[in-house]
Write a protein that holds these residues in place. Structure first.
Motif, short mmCIF file in Angstrom:
data_model
loop_
_atom_site.label_atom_id
_atom_site.label_comp_id
_atom_site.label_asym_id
_atom_site.label_seq_id
_atom_site.Cartn_x
_atom_site.Cartn_y
_atom_site.Cartn_z
N GLN A 148 46.80 62.18 32.92
CA GLN A 148 46.50 62.20 34.35
C GLN A 148 45.40 61.22 34.76
OE1 GLN A 148 46.17 66.51 35.15
NE2 GLN A 148 47.81 66.25 36.64
N MET A 149 44.33 61.10 34.00
CA MET A 149 43.24 60.22 34.40
C MET A 149 43.70 58.77 34.48
SD MET A 149 39.52 59.60 32.60
CE MET A 149 39.12 61.34 32.68
N HIS A 150 44.44 58.33 33.46
CA HIS A 150 44.94 56.95 33.43
C HIS A 150 45.86 56.68 34.60
CE1 HIS A 150 47.53 53.66 31.59
NE2 HIS A 150 46.32 53.16 31.52
N ILE A 151 46.77 57.61 34.86
CA ILE A 151 47.73 57.44 35.95
C ILE A 151 47.03 57.42 37.30
CG2 ILE A 151 49.56 58.66 37.21
CD1 ILE A 151 50.61 59.45 34.36
N ARG A 152 46.10 58.34 37.53
CA ARG A 152 45.40 58.37 38.81
C ARG A 152 44.64 57.08 39.07
NH1 ARG A 152 43.08 64.51 38.03
NH2 ARG A 152 44.91 65.64 38.86
N PHE A 153 44.01 56.56 38.03
CA PHE A 153 43.25 55.33 38.20
C PHE A 153 44.16 54.17 38.56
CE2 PHE A 153 41.56 51.35 36.54
CZ PHE A 153 40.35 51.29 37.23
N TYR A 154 45.27 54.01 37.86
CA TYR A 154 46.15 52.87 38.12
C TYR A 154 46.92 53.03 39.42
CZ TYR A 154 45.04 50.04 34.12
OH TYR A 154 44.36 49.22 33.26
N GLN A 155 47.20 54.26 39.83
CA GLN A 155 47.80 54.46 41.15
C GLN A 155 46.84 53.98 42.24
OE1 GLN A 155 51.06 54.92 40.38
NE2 GLN A 155 51.25 56.51 41.91
N LEU A 156 45.57 54.36 42.09
CA LEU A 156 44.56 53.92 43.07
C LEU A 156 44.39 52.41 43.04
CD1 LEU A 156 42.29 54.51 45.09
CD2 LEU A 156 40.75 54.86 43.14
N LEU A 157 44.32 51.84 41.83
CA LEU A 157 44.14 50.40 41.71
C LEU A 157 45.30 49.63 42.33
CD1 LEU A 157 42.16 48.34 40.42
CD2 LEU A 157 43.63 48.38 38.40
N SER A 158 46.52 50.10 42.10
CA SER A 158 47.69 49.44 42.68
C SER A 158 47.66 49.50 44.20
CB SER A 158 48.96 50.09 42.14
OG SER A 158 50.10 49.51 42.74
N ARG A 159 47.29 50.66 44.73
CA ARG A 159 47.23 50.80 46.18
C ARG A 159 46.21 49.85 46.79
NH1 ARG A 159 48.93 54.60 49.88
NH2 ARG A 159 49.67 56.06 48.30
N ILE A 160 45.08 49.65 46.09
CA ILE A 160 44.02 48.77 46.59
C ILE A 160 44.42 47.30 46.49
CG2 ILE A 160 41.67 47.94 46.16
CD1 ILE A 160 40.98 50.83 45.31
N LEU A 161 44.99 46.91 45.34
CA LEU A 161 45.23 45.49 45.07
C LEU A 161 46.49 44.92 45.72
CD1 LEU A 161 44.23 45.09 41.32
CD2 LEU A 161 42.94 44.43 43.35
N THR A 162 47.52 45.74 45.91
CA THR A 162 48.79 45.22 46.42
C THR A 162 48.65 44.43 47.71
OG1 THR A 162 50.14 46.87 45.29
CG2 THR A 162 51.08 45.86 47.26
N PRO A 163 47.88 44.89 48.71
CA PRO A 163 47.77 44.11 49.95
C PRO A 163 47.15 42.73 49.77
CG PRO A 163 47.04 46.37 50.30
CD PRO A 163 47.19 46.19 48.83
N PHE A 164 46.40 42.50 48.68
CA PHE A 164 45.82 41.19 48.43
C PHE A 164 46.89 40.18 48.03
CE2 PHE A 164 42.09 43.81 48.13
CZ PHE A 164 41.04 43.00 48.52
N TYR A 165 48.05 40.69 47.57
CA TYR A 165 49.10 39.79 47.07
C TYR A 165 50.41 39.89 47.87
CZ TYR A 165 46.09 38.93 43.09
OH TYR A 165 45.03 38.55 42.31
N GLN A 166 50.64 41.02 48.52
CA GLN A 166 51.85 41.17 49.32
C GLN A 166 51.52 41.95 50.58
OE1 GLN A 166 54.76 42.80 46.39
NE2 GLN A 166 55.89 40.92 46.75
#
Length: 409
Positions: free
Chosen positions: A329-347
């Motif tokens: 769960q910790m790994h998944i929660r972190f990468y879900q948050l990271l993806s949500r933050i970073l995606t708008p910088f690229y798309q």
């Protein structure tokens, strides 16, 4: 617990479902995979197996075959379309690398492993629900309820109908195509190369090796597109797209000229991983994101290995599920948050975010500490997901099954 006592039902024959099936059946469990296709088949183009996913495949005894079919990736390099300035430059830690591979190649290897382990397949079986309980059942579109199991797995991806919840469809998708690798072109055999124009346009070229022994090497070419613009893109015709590629990235024109692109849409969602007693979600059925960090298949492999490891180590199914969630769960929660933050910088349609990306990320990756951190983020190794699973504690694989336990229709 003794896996030989378990009946496992898995809905979905994707990367997560097949790898979990092979891991459990190879260690004695009776496993049945249900899939809506007439025969199991892959969906998607190429992707990069990071060291996390490779560690799982190594434990499964498949890494050598994967490396033989894939292409080693040592660098991810992104430039601006207009002036060619580098705005992303990520490598790997010493001795590490990614493996770019066609989805069909990995799928075939996982399917062969599952069949060899004795997994039973029920094809043309679309699962619409799972009835939880100490003896869960899968419900098929025909209304038939399957035989009871000790554990039921939802590996049906982001569109799973089980305990469904509204997902955020991202504004941008992509056109994906697998094309012949240009042997005498300008593209490097060990790089994922990308080009950007603000955040509204992105394209990439990834060498992905061969689909099977003796086949020609291929590349994956992808082109971002607003989902709302897809019909207009299709109406404009192929030549208009090739012209757009030529203007944006001249070296990629030859790839677009032979491409047969498929439009992919993406969703961001995180569902509750336990959909009732003895019913567990893995992969995109649990956590789906944009492909920006390229973690989808790697996350599915980690989920499968985590659940298999927990079932080997715990005394009951309930205790195994609890351990599995603690591990992942910790790994998944972190990468879900990271993806949500970073995606708008690229798309995205933002002009501010890509500007800040271009002036900060490229220069920052030249700083040793920042470069090391970004490498760990991109490869999925932050928070040590492999170590948390303790792959080495998986019960050794049983002797290979001589006869398959069911027919592959």
């Amino acid at each position: 617990m003794k896996l030989e006592t378990l009946d496992i039902a898995i809905a979905g024959a994707g990367v997560g479902g097949l790898s979990l099936a092979a891991l459990l059946a190879g260690r004695g469990a009776r496993v049945t995979v249900y899939d809506q296709m007439n025969a199991p088949q892959p969906v998607g183009s190429g992707f990069v197996l990071q060291p996390t996913g490779a560690a799982v495949l190594s434990r499964m005894g498949l890494l050598g075959q994967v490396e033989a079919r894939g292409a080693r990736i040592s660098r991810m390099h992104g430039r601006l379309s207009g002036n060619g300035r580098t705005v992303l430059d990520v490598g790997y830690r010493p001795g590490a690398y990614g493996i770019a591979i066609q989805r069909v190649a990995l799928f075939d290897l996982l399917l062969e492993a599952a069949i060899s382990a004795g997994v039973r397949f029920e094809t043309s079986s679309r699962v619409t629900d799972i009835e939880p309980g100490s003896a869960p059942r899968l419900v098929l579109a025909t209304g038939i309820r399957t035989a009871t199991a000790d554990l039921a797995i939802d590996a049906m991806g982001a569109n799973s109908p089980v305990a469904a919840k509204a997902a955020t469809e991202l504004g941008y998708g992509a056109l994906w195509a697998t094309v012949p690798w240009p042997e005498h072109g300008v593209f490097r055999k060990d790089e994922l190369e990308q080009r950007y124009k603000r955040a509204s346009q992105m394209a990439g070229v990834l060498p992905v090796g061969t689909a099977r022994d003796g086949a020609a090497p291929m590349a994956t070419f992808f082109w971002s597109i607003r989902n709302g613009d897809f019909e207009a893109w299709r109406a404009a015709g192929r030549e208009a797209w090739i012209d757009a590629v030529r203007s944006f990235w001249p070296e990629a024109e030859a790839l677009a000229a032979v491409a047969e692109p498929v439009h992919a849409r993406y969703r961001h969602l995180t569902r509750t991983p336990v959909a009732g007693k003895h019913v567990v979600k893995i992969g995109d059925a649990w956590h789906a994101t944009s492909p920006q960090l390229g973690q989808g298949a790697n996350m599915a492999l980690l989920d499968a290995a985590s659940l298999a490891s927990a079932l080997c180590r715990e005394a009951t199914v309930g205790e195994a599920i609890a351990r599995h969630l603690k591990q992942r769960q910790m790994h998944i929660r972190f990468y879900q948050l990271l993806s949500r933050i970073l995606t708008p910088f690229y798309q995205s349609d933002s002009s501010v975010l890509p500007f800040s990306r271009d002036i900060m990320i490229g220069p920052a990756t030249k700083l040793p500490l920042v470069r090391s951190l970004i490498t760990t983020l991109v490869t999925g190794e932050l928070l040590d997901p492999v170590g948390r699973i303790e792959l080495d504690r998986l019960v050794p694989e049983k002797k290979a099954v001589v006869e398959n336990q069911g027919a592959l229709v």
